[in-house]
Design an enzyme around this catalytic site. Structure first.
Site, PDB file in Angstrom:
ATOM      1  N   ASP A 171      -5.508  -8.569   1.263  1.00  0.00           N
ATOM      2  CA  ASP A 171      -5.538  -7.357   2.094  1.00  0.00           C
ATOM      3  C   ASP A 171      -4.168  -6.695   1.995  1.00  0.00           C
ATOM      4  OD1 ASP A 171      -5.841  -5.399   3.943  1.00  0.00           O
ATOM      5  OD2 ASP A 171      -6.523  -6.692   5.568  1.00  0.00           O
ATOM      6  N   HIS A 205     -10.707   1.414   4.956  1.00  0.00           N
ATOM      7  CA  HIS A 205      -9.764   0.493   4.336  1.00  0.00           C
ATOM      8  C   HIS A 205     -10.517  -0.370   3.334  1.00  0.00           C
ATOM      9  CE1 HIS A 205      -6.266  -1.914   3.932  1.00  0.00           C
ATOM     10  NE2 HIS A 205      -6.866  -3.004   4.348  1.00  0.00           N
ATOM     11  N   ASN A 260       0.859  -1.194   0.000  1.00  0.00           N
ATOM     12  CA  ASN A 260       0.000   0.000   0.000  1.00  0.00           C
ATOM     13  C   ASN A 260       0.887   1.233   0.000  1.00  0.00           C
ATOM     14  OD1 ASN A 260      -1.865   2.021   0.425  1.00  0.00           O
ATOM     15  ND2 ASN A 260      -2.906   0.963   2.076  1.00  0.00           N
ATOM     16  N   CYS A 290      -5.154   1.268  -1.202  1.00  0.00           N
ATOM     17  CA  CYS A 290      -5.739  -0.066  -1.020  1.00  0.00           C
ATOM     18  C   CYS A 290      -6.964  -0.244  -1.918  1.00  0.00           C
ATOM     19  CB  CYS A 290      -6.058  -0.357   0.435  1.00  0.00           C
ATOM     20  SG  CYS A 290      -6.851   0.980   1.316  1.00  0.00           S
TER      21      CYS A 290
END
Length: 1105
Positions: free
Chosen positions: A472, A455, A208, A213
């Protein structure tokens, strides 16, 4: 000694018990229900083990119970009857659940267990002390429990409400209740230390960059759509550069995701978008990002084998229609779509959202439809799909406009979506139904947080055989079906467990984590969309290029790791000295000047001096016997001079020892190569010193090294004069002046009659000479601003700075070059302007300069000529100490003196037909009014022959939808900067409008209301006028050809509802719409201007490369 039960327990832990009900340790079900909250995981096995202990005070300091089994693992209780060493001794009991034999367990073992440890009275099992926990047991953490389980005195004494103590007659039962839980993903309660995504899942994550993200989750989804990855690989990119070509940068990201075992960076990709680092910190809308990226790739695929791939994968067709109920008449239009935006608010699940999307509206009563040739008719209006694409992107409208709050809000309502959905019911009867329209869930993009941030991550099932994975950012983990569906529906969690929360948090928590985009793949096309990926699908040139880079990175890494074994040696030669203009023999660490470029060697610290000397001799092509190397040292007075030569007769001497002993306080080794004129000539006579000579040439205004020479300490300074005259081939007897260069700011004239010893000259000292010149010559030089002696010139050297001048608004070109000048810090603004003007051949008074921020080169402040600052003031204070300063320049048409009292403005003229016709620049006193600006403009533009001859000056609102008109009496000096001004001729129609007419705002957009372009304008709407007639007047107002105008669509945009635009039919009368102040008419057509704006103050996503 022990009793042991294995219970088959329901995963929900039985009925919840009243907290204060007395339960017995022997009643295992009830005890577990009370003391072990349900954690929501399936239970593999539940076991209770009890260990009976006597003579407590005689027990060992540490003891373990016999082993017992639960969930396929062996366990035991670990007890410190008087406390573990971490707790105060003799007043605490420490007790743990211990994994019995971790060494014998298979490598990489783990067990997830929830447990309660209990010490109870052996005669009354309702008297006990209990603590519960849960833990992932692994080799590094194979026991878990309570160091301060209880104070000993509390266990030995009768506590309030009881009739006997927990430990009675020094006896007690120590029990453990263990639930070993199922861990279908293998990462339950994982601490992710040393977690290897590639090893566990076969995939790696993306790093990131700040707030990227949202981009990472989409990129992973596109990467896993293998047909798309293959198409991206087919774009020819051999000749391109990754930071300038989006296609190549994306290919590289995909290739790294395919081959790397570490998370992959995206900086190269965002650079290719033309983003600065700041753009990476702004969270953007994924849908907008996806569309812009696909548009970009589609244009790159044109004319290549990949052409049409994006449309084939992602584009479907829908039909908007109005169909009469009583007569056979239908008006319809077919459009393509890349994604579908579905409502979440008020919808239970995805099918409801689709039904809402295709819901039919009835036009009857006052709202009848004017059907061509049939008059007013009852009709049905709606949308029906003609086809869905193989890969269906569904945008769930989680972000909506709230009228009450006048703001965007996030909708966190529960909205369910399935693993499989049949969309057949939403297709037109004419659709091809030879294969079912069943879609399988492939990806869920999730947003966790609120409107202003949060997020993003993605859940993806890469192919039918692979399990669901969570991407993630830099970590990829397996997930359960529940984590894919239930946890991302939003709304209140089902069966929330208040006992898991703190007491004051018992209210059920609203979830902020939910799906905002779903990716479905048509089941019948699954094998086409996700074909097995073959080695040859990766372009050979990409593989070759990246393998080479990998080898280079590897070599650099090795070099870095071995760096401590090496040192750098820099060698000054007679040649580098002769080219050096500055202090000492070379420049090393000067603040405002780049270091000298010297021959440099990377040497192993343990290399012997003789080996190193051989290398140097070979490099410079001398026999070894002809050279000596001197070590340069940092003298106390901050100069760097040769000090002693390296001894030749010590075979074990290493380069590192030389540096440490002869040149302390230096990270690298600085050497001078001393070449004797001819090999085998006898050594330098004893008592001589080596000095270096420099010549200051008054006519050329230069100072350069000449050579070294040896002199006897006892000889006089004046003895040097004939030697210099001979070296310079000057007439014998040419008078010279000699100066010693002691240090910067200390250059002293030498006394010819003293000896070198009396003048304190030593090895490595520098003497500068000049031809002695007459008073008149001195005067002539100084009157031209030139230097007449080395002292003045050295002062210039000490204060010199290199400044880079760069054009402020243009890319550097022939008329606006980027160049550098050497100036003295003592020079003033005027001198700088003069020198820049000479270089640019431009009037210095018409140049304007702006300083820059050292960190990123962006404009800082305009320099005022009136202050006439020195260069030192202009470039300071720079805390980052760059070796060069950048100053931006503008070539102006007017003098900067005038500029300080005047305002320079540009106006874009759009005429009477709302077309950007021309741009006009004005320089007017800051006190002028806007109406005066209009009058000046009138003299420069062509007005309509029989037009109104009235001008309106305006700005465009932030969202690009309306004009902000000036009254005419504003002072131009007060208009905030920067400003984009427009002006148009007001049409007669608007001036002649009467009270019954409405004047509304009209703007241009393309497909989406936020993608505005062109310039908004005002337009008169007349009562009872059908839109077919309104359209004709609109066409005349903007002067568009019939052919182009036929492609326009018209929509009412209501600010308050934030709804999709409602498109207008020919029979509508828009006058009857109750216009709120912000309601506007939108013209939906392709942007030919290339000047897209985007509304709502958020920056549009732009991808350039």
């Amino acid at each position: 000694m022990s009793d042991m039960d294995v219970l088959d327990e329901k995963s929900n832990g039985g009925p919840p018990m009243d907290i204060d009900e007395v339960v017995s340790v022997k009643d295992h079900e009830a005890f577990a229900a009370k003391h072990m909250p349900d954690l929501g995981h399936d239970v593999k096995e539940f076991t209770v083990y009890t260990w009976k202990l006597k003579d407590w005070k005689k027990l060992d300091k540490k003891l373990t119970s016999p082993e017992f089994e639960c969930g396929g693992h062996k366990w035991r209780i670990l007890l410190f009857p008087f406390g573990n060493s971490n707790a105060p001794p003799n007043d605490t009991v420490s007790v743990y659940l211990d994994y019995a034999d971790p060494k014998r367990a298979p490598e990489g073992w783990h067990a997830c267990a929830q447990f309660a440890l209990v010490i109870s009275n052996p005669n009354d099992p309702t008297i006990y002390t209990v603590s519960h926990a849960h833990h992932r047991f692994i080799a590094e953490e194979c026991d878990w429990g309570f160091t301060r389980f209880s104070e000993l005195r509390k266990l030995f004494n009768i506590q309030e409400g009881h009739t006997r103590p927990t430990i009675e007659d020094e006896s007690a039962d120590v029990s453990v209740f263990v639930r070993v839980l199922e861990d279908p993903t293998g990462v339950l309660w994982h601490n992710f230390v040393n977690y290897d995504s590639k090893k566990e899942t076969g995939f790696v994550g993306l790093k990131n960059q700040g707030a990227t993200c949202y981009m990472n989750s989409l990129l992973q989804s596109l990467y896993c759509t293998r047909y798309f990855r293959k198409a991206v690989y087919e774009i020819p990119t051999e000749e391109e550069h990754p930071t300038e070509s989006v296609a190549l940068a994306l290919q590289r990201v995909f290739y790294h995701l395919q081959t790397s075992d570490q998370p992959v960076g995206t900086t190269e990709l965002t650079k290719s978008f033309g983003w600065k680092s700041l753009d990476s910190f702004l969270q953007h809308d994924v849908q907008e990002f996806n569309r812009v990226l696909q548009d970009k790739l589609e244009s790159k695929m044109k004319g290549t084998v990949a052409e049409g791939a994006i449309a084939k994968l992602f584009v479907g067709k829908m039909k908007s229609y109005i169909k009469c109920v009583n007569v056979d008449f239908e008006s319809s239009r077919i459009e393509e779509f890349n994604d579908i935006q579905l409502n979440v608010k008020g919808m239970k699940n995805l099918l409801d959202s689709f039904r809402d999307y295709v819901a039919v509206e009835t036009l009857d009563g006052e709202n009848k439809y004017q059907a061509e040739g049939y008059g007013l008719q009852d009709a049905k209006k709606g949308i029906i799909f003609q086809s869905f694409p193989p890969v269906l992107h569904l945008q769930l409208k989680r972000f909506e406009y709230d009228v009450q709050r006048d703001a965007m809000v996030k909708i966190n309502d529960r909205h369910e979506f399935p693993f499989e959905i049949d969309l057949g019911e939403f297709l037109d009867e004419t659709a091809d139904r030879s294969k079912p329209w069943v879609y399988k869930l492939h990806g869920v993009l999730v947003h966790s947080g609120d409107l202003h941030g949060g997020h993003y991550f993605a859940l993806i099932k890469p192919d039918p055989q692979t399990r669901w994975l969570k991407f993630d950012d830099d970590r990829v983990t397996p997930v359960t079906d529940k984590e894919v569906l239930e946890e991302n529906y939003g709304g209140e969690p089902l069966n929330s467990h208040p006992q898991n929360l703190q007491r004051n948090q018992v209210r059920s928590m609203k979830r902020f984590t939910n799906a905002y985009m779903l990716v479905y793949i048509r089941e019948s096309l699954m094998d086409e969309v996700l074909p097995p990926f073959k080695e040859e699908d990766t372009p050979a040139h990409l593989k070759r290029r990246l393998d080479e880079e990998r080898l280079q990175i590897e070599a650099k890494r090795r070099e870095r790791e071995e760096q401590h074994l090496f040192l750098t040696a820099k060698v000054i030669t007679d040649e580098t000295f002769s080219q050096h203009e500055g202090f000492d023999l070379a420049t090393f660490d000067e603040k405002n000047w780049p270091p000298s470029e010297l021959p440099t060697f990377r040497v192993l610290k343990q290399e012997t001096y003789s080996t190193f000397k051989t290398r140097v001799a070979q490099h410079f092509n001398y026999p070894e016997s002809q050279i000596r190397l001197w070590v340069l040292v940092n003298r106390q007075n901050k100069t760097v001079r040769p000090d002693t030569h390296i001894p030749e007769n010590e075979p074990t001497l290493t380069v590192d020892v030389i540096r440490n002993n002869m040149a302390a306080r230096q990270s690298d080794l600085r050497l001078y190569l001393d070449v004797s004129p001819e090999p085998g000539k006898p050594d330098v006579p004893p008592g001589s010193i080596m000095i270096f000579l420099k010549h200051f040439d008054t006519s050329k205004q230069t100072l350069h090294g000449i050579s070294k020479c040896y002199v006897s300490r006892a000889s006089k300074v004046s003895d040097l004069i004939p030697i210099i005259n001979e070296k310079m081939r000057w007439t014998p007897g040419t008078p010279l002046k000699l100066y010693e260069e002691i240090k910067p700011g200390m250059i002293e004239l030498m006394k010819p009659k003293l000896t070198f010893q009396q003048s304190e000259i030593q090895d490595g000292d520098l003497i500068c000479f000049q031809v002695d010149i007459s008073e008149k010559e001195v005067h002539d030089l100084e009157s031209q601003g030139l230097y007449s002696n080395p002292i003045q010139f050295y002062d210039f050297l000490q204060n010199r700075v290199m400044i880079i001048f760069r054009p402020k608004f243009e890319e550097p070109d022939h008329d606006h070059p980027e160049f550098s000048l050497v100036l003295s810090k003592k020079h003033t603004y005027d001198t700088m302007a003069q020198k820049v003007a000479e270089f640019l051949r431009h009037d210095p008074i018409k140049l304007r300069f702006t300083t820059t921020h050292a960190a990123n080169g962006s404009p800082k402040a305009i320099l005022k000529r009136s202050l006439n600052q020195s260069i030192a003031e202009i470039i300071s204070p720079s805390y980052v100490n760059p070796s060069t300063t950048v100053i931006l320049y503008e070539k102006l048409d007017v003098s900067i003196v005038e500029l300080e009292t005047k305002r320079s403005l540009k106006i874009i003229w759009t005429g009477v037909h709302n077309k950007e016709e021309s741009t006009h620049s004005f320089l007017l006193p800051k006190t002028s009014m806007v109406h005066e600006l209009g009058e000046h403009l009138m003299k420069q533009v062509t007005m309509q022959n029989s037009g109104s001859a009235k001008i309106r000056v305006f700005e465009v609102s932030k969202d690009g939808k309306t004009q902000k008109e000036f009254t005419g009496s504003e002072m131009i000096g007060n208009i905030p900067d920067p400003v984009e001004l427009y002006a148009e001729e007001i049409p007669w129609e608007e001036l002649d409008a009467d009270d019954g007419d409405k004047v509304i705002s009209v703007f241009h957009f393309s497909k989406e209301v936020s993608r505005t372009h062109g310039v908004p304008f005002k337009f008169v709407v007349k009562p009872a006028e059908k839109f077919a007639d309104t359209k004709r007047r609109l066409q005349a107002r903007i002067g568009v050809s019939d052919k182009d105008f036929a492609k326009y669509r018209f929509a009412l945009i209501q600010a308050a509802t934030f709804k999709q635009p409602s498109y207008i039919e020919d029979e509508d009368t828009i006058y009857d719409h109750k216009f709120a102040p912000e309601d506007v008419l939108g013209l939906d057509h392709v942007d030919k201007s290339g000047k897209t704006r985007t509304g709502t103050g958020e920056k549009a996503i732009v991808i350039r490369g």
